[in-house]
Design a protein around this motif. Structure first.
Motif, short mmCIF file in Angstrom:
data_model
loop_
_atom_site.label_atom_id
_atom_site.label_comp_id
_atom_site.label_asym_id
_atom_site.label_seq_id
_atom_site.Cartn_x
_atom_site.Cartn_y
_atom_site.Cartn_z
N VAL A 38 -33.91 -28.29 -9.34
CA VAL A 38 -32.52 -27.90 -9.48
C VAL A 38 -32.41 -26.39 -9.31
CG1 VAL A 38 -30.57 -27.76 -11.08
CG2 VAL A 38 -32.00 -29.78 -11.06
N LEU A 39 -31.42 -25.95 -8.56
CA LEU A 39 -31.11 -24.52 -8.47
C LEU A 39 -30.21 -24.20 -9.65
CD1 LEU A 39 -31.11 -21.81 -6.92
CD2 LEU A 39 -29.13 -22.67 -5.67
N HIS A 40 -30.77 -23.55 -10.68
CA HIS A 40 -29.99 -23.34 -11.90
C HIS A 40 -29.29 -21.99 -11.95
CE1 HIS A 40 -33.10 -20.75 -13.68
NE2 HIS A 40 -33.96 -21.58 -13.15
N GLU A 41 -29.62 -21.06 -11.05
CA GLU A 41 -28.96 -19.76 -11.04
C GLU A 41 -28.68 -19.32 -9.61
OE1 GLU A 41 -29.83 -15.94 -13.55
OE2 GLU A 41 -31.33 -17.48 -13.98
N PRO A 42 -27.68 -19.91 -8.95
CA PRO A 42 -27.43 -19.60 -7.54
C PRO A 42 -27.10 -18.13 -7.29
CG PRO A 42 -25.82 -21.19 -8.37
CD PRO A 42 -26.78 -20.91 -9.47
N ASP A 43 -26.47 -17.46 -8.25
CA ASP A 43 -26.11 -16.05 -8.06
C ASP A 43 -27.33 -15.14 -7.97
OD1 ASP A 43 -23.47 -16.78 -8.13
OD2 ASP A 43 -23.20 -16.24 -10.24
N ALA A 44 -28.44 -15.56 -8.56
CA ALA A 44 -29.65 -14.74 -8.55
C ALA A 44 -30.59 -15.08 -7.40
CB ALA A 44 -30.38 -14.89 -9.87
#
Length: 76
Positions: A38-44
């Motif tokens: 899962v991509l849990h922090e797309p902004d980073a």
């Protein structure tokens, strides 16, 4: 900006993508006794695509998404 898209039904939860991610924005999640990435922090996410290149099953593709800065209107 490029972000990883994970084909969850095909993901085996092996964790290779999580280990390859330099900013550590991917994680393994358990749903109904089954692990998947899962991509849990797309902004980073930096969009480096190391996760997609490291996936042995080819379930991660990089997709172009609009930059959050491009959506902010300039002041009048």
């Amino acid at each position: 900006m490029l972000l990883p898209h994970i084909n969850t039904p095909r993901c085996t939860g092996c964790g290779w993508c999580v280990a390859a991610c330099p900013p550590h924005v991917l994680s393994l999640q358990v749903v109904s006794w089954r692990k998947h990435s899962v991509l849990h922090e797309p902004d980073a996410c930096t969009g480096c695509s190391l996760c997609a290149r490291r996936c042995p099953f080819g379930v991660i593709t990089m997709i172009k998404t609009p930059s959050p800065l491009a959506e902010v209107p300039s002041p009048p």
